[in-house]
Design an enzyme around this catalytic site. Structure first.
Site, short mmCIF file in Angstrom:
data_model
loop_
_atom_site.label_atom_id
_atom_site.label_comp_id
_atom_site.label_asym_id
_atom_site.label_seq_id
_atom_site.Cartn_x
_atom_site.Cartn_y
_atom_site.Cartn_z
N LYS A 106 4.26 43.15 84.85
CA LYS A 106 2.85 43.15 84.38
C LYS A 106 2.64 42.78 82.55
O LYS A 106 1.83 42.01 82.31
CB LYS A 106 2.00 44.39 84.54
CG LYS A 106 2.42 45.47 83.94
CD LYS A 106 1.91 46.80 84.38
CE LYS A 106 2.39 47.99 84.07
NZ LYS A 106 3.50 48.17 84.69
N VAL A 133 0.47 43.68 89.84
CA VAL A 133 -0.80 44.27 89.73
C VAL A 133 -0.88 45.06 91.17
O VAL A 133 -0.76 44.45 92.13
CB VAL A 133 -2.11 43.48 89.63
CG1 VAL A 133 -3.41 44.32 89.63
CG2 VAL A 133 -2.00 42.84 88.32
N GLY A 135 1.15 47.17 93.14
CA GLY A 135 2.16 46.60 94.14
C GLY A 135 2.21 46.60 95.51
O GLY A 135 2.34 45.58 96.08
N LYS A 206 -3.29 45.06 83.47
CA LYS A 206 -3.77 44.61 84.88
C LYS A 206 -5.02 43.94 85.06
O LYS A 206 -5.29 42.98 85.86
CB LYS A 206 -3.54 45.75 85.68
CG LYS A 206 -2.00 46.17 86.12
CD LYS A 206 -1.85 47.41 86.72
CE LYS A 206 -0.50 47.91 86.78
NZ LYS A 206 -0.18 49.19 87.19
#
Lengths: 431, 431
Positions: A106, A133, A135, A206
């Site tokens: 990320k 972002v 997972g 994110k």
């Protein structure tokens, strides 16, 4: 089914090991989907002679990235080494060599995503980063594909498990921040240096990635207004609860017309909002699309297997694309010019808690101030403190501009009846 | 970008109109994704001379399905006419003619999905049906693609908006079933004949589709054990709430090893379960995968635009596949033989509410009965009724087999101290 597709793995930490395991354990299922066998051919590690157990084929290990980047038999690079500059450098080189890339990074995608996607596009390579972002939630694919014929206007994400765990503990058990953070560190939920999590930087990366994809607009980390949770008190949470809100660290990306706003901050969401019941270390991303309306995707945000699963899902897409000869079509290059809302365009509700002198006329003075700045109040709670010498006053405003709100805060700070502004948070409406 | 891909639309009701609107309003976005223009070429309607407003090109309308099925310029058929036999027949014919099909028809897919997917496979045609389950949630695609390298062991779905609305109203407002149902009918949330919704048949069709995909095993409607909500009382909900549960109509598909169980019934889920806070007409599908763990997808289950959006997403996939020359690869044919759990293998918790004589020894008799059937109790609540003449006893069991539970219910019915078994529901654990 004799064809074989080769993967080069950069990094053999927790996620890398998980990727290896999944590929080995699901050989048949993967072959069934892709129409070819998947083989991890080479693995970049920093220390060759470390003990890694029986199941790792040591002949595949290398500590020279060139062994992988220049190997023509390798189709795809999977970057799960972490870090920033080195990882960016390797991804860059891999794309230069015409190799497709899957990354879980990320940091690299938030900081250098635009540049790398541009390069991938030029090289007709895929660059996928689902695992970067949340997972365990296939949210990037969902945004790109599932909502393909929709127009997304709002994304709200609980995208950091550590802070959600801390806030859940504070809120449900009435514990204080410092204590929960220490416990989280002892349990391994929080890093020894928790800054990136608790100050909202991880979530900011994110939401920048989500906003970029959702609005097809290049949003950088610098575009995200960031506030962490380190000043949140259990009292704030308790008062929020009393007024019908749950506190969450929420990354928000919204757009009106062509203009967008991206931010991360502790946010009070109504108990009835789907994000309110996302507890502990879970993540969730709430997406509002004009056609579909409200949707939310919930799952683990991190962890070895969730992250490795997301990486392997991306890998499957890349390999399918390769067999179909359509790599590079999916690299999503932002289409729209970046237009950020200014403070007089960013609208939100706010929760404000102040200590004021408990004398006749105090509330009249305060309401006059709010009125002057075009701020009307939705909820008011007043509690006597210190045997009636002070009043704890909590208000939730209707939607106001960030500019007007900042102005009223300045005025409140100067105001004689106001003893202290205890806290101030963004609050969200019912959707 | 001169290429054009033509669509034949079967049905121009609410969803059909939505599909038309989305295709027209998102021409550029669709072309950008597919690399070709999308044009609805012909539309099957039952009445040609009905007033449909200015925006419908009347030249495209036809009341003869052959006009569409035999038109070689049409690549894809979109079936949004509803009904069962006719729709099945047309989908069958379309596939026979080598046309790809997108359908929103859960009835056809639940009843004839296997046969139609088989045919699609033979004809190398795509047959997509995302809109048939929870229109606003891209759950089928997520199951097939996102969790591609995982093994799903449990799917729990709130997949019927009408019943979820009714249960939410009963639970939050303490209203009675009949009253809320009437209101829902007046508001258009429930059909004049609500049987399919309230008796769980609609949900059963959807969980059969979800289970078939998730477990890659052909599950028919007949394999689903179905119980509706028409006997649920507000008292049951209140007692459930007191014991920490929220009542939802849940479609459950789970598997242990090679064997599966599929059912729909009013189910008590713990307040902390993500499904518990899915309120009103919203749908949500909770999926447990061995690698990823818990995920949940939340959104509108029906509605013109959500359903039309799902249809258009499928259409985009079909058209991309067509351009890539890979149609038919995605038709997922169940791989595993159907193995259904028997009643001694289906395990669950149960909530049981009985009225018993309030005399000394009653509870001892009951616990002895439970013990005899290998049932231990997790929660017990006893309330005196009728000035102490009766006892209302509510228990939540630990996990027991369906067989043992049925046996104890039989025995309780014969037992002298038991006046009446008021209600009995399945209950779920924390995940």
């Amino acid at each position: 089914m004799t064809q074989q597709m080769n993967v080069g793995l950069l990094g053999l930490g927790t996620v890398g090991t998980g990727v290896l395991e999944i590929i080995e354990q699901h050989q048949d299922k993967l072959a069934h989907q892709i129409g070819a066998r998947v083989e991890v051919q080479k693995i970049l590690v920093s220390t060759l002679d470390k003990d890694r157990g029986e199941h790792i084929d040591r002949a595949k290990l290398t500590d020279r990235v060139e062994d992988i980047l220049t190997d023509d038999s390798i189709d795809v690079i999977v970057e799960v080494m972490g870090g920033i500059e080195e990882a960016r450098n390797y991804i860059h080189k891999a794309l230069e060599h015409g190799k497709h890339v899957v990354t879980a990074n990320k940091d690299v995608m938030a900081l250098y995503g635009s540049e790398l996607l541009q390069l991938a596009n030029e090289k007709k390579c895929d660059l996928f980063y689902e695992a970067s972002v949340a997972g365990g939630i296939p949210i990037l694919r969902t945004i790109v594909e599932g909502l393909a014929s929709d127009r997304i206007t709002k994304i709200m994400g609980i995208v950091n498990g550590t802070t959600n765990y801390i806030l859940t503990q504070m809120s449900k058990e009435g514990r204080i921040y410092e204590e929960v953070l220490k416990e989280a560190q002892a349990l391994g939920y929080a890093e020894a240096d928790p800054t990136s999590d608790v100050e909202g930087l991880d979530a900011a990366r994110k939401i920048a990635i989500l906003g970029t994809l959702g609005f097809s607009m290049r949003l950088d980390l610098d575009d995200v207004s960031v506030q962490g949770i380190s000043n949140v008190t259990s009292q704030d949470l308790a008062y929020g609860d009393q007024l019908g809100y749950t506190m969450k660290l929420v990354g928000i990306a919204n757009r009106d017309g062509d203009k967008v706003e991206v931010s991360v901050q502790p946010t009070l969401v109504p108990h009835s909002h789907p994000l309110a019941s996302v507890d502990d270390e879970f993540n969730a991303v709430y997406v509002y699309g004009e056609a579909v309306g409200e949707t939310m995707f919930y799952g683990p945000g991190a962890g070895k297997l969730p992250t490795a699963t997301a990486v392997v899902s991306d890998l499957v897409e890349v390999l399918k694309n390769k067999r179909l000869g359509v790599n590079g079509n999916s690299a999503v290059i932002p289409q729209f010019e970046k237009l950020l809302k200014t403070d007089d365009e960013i609208r939100s509700k706010y929760f404000l808690r102040i200590h004021a002198k408990d004398i006749p006329g105090t509330f009249a003075i305060l309401t006059a101030l709010f009125h002057e700045h075009h701020i009307s109040l939705e909820k008011i709670l007043q509690v006597p403190l210190n045997e009636g010498k002070l009043a704890e006053i909590i208000v939730v405003t209707h939607e106001v501009t960030k500019l007007d709100y900042a102005a009223v805060i300045d005025r409140l700070n100067e105001e004689d009846v106001v003893v202290e502004i205890k806290s101030s948070y963004r609050a969200e409406g019912d959707n």
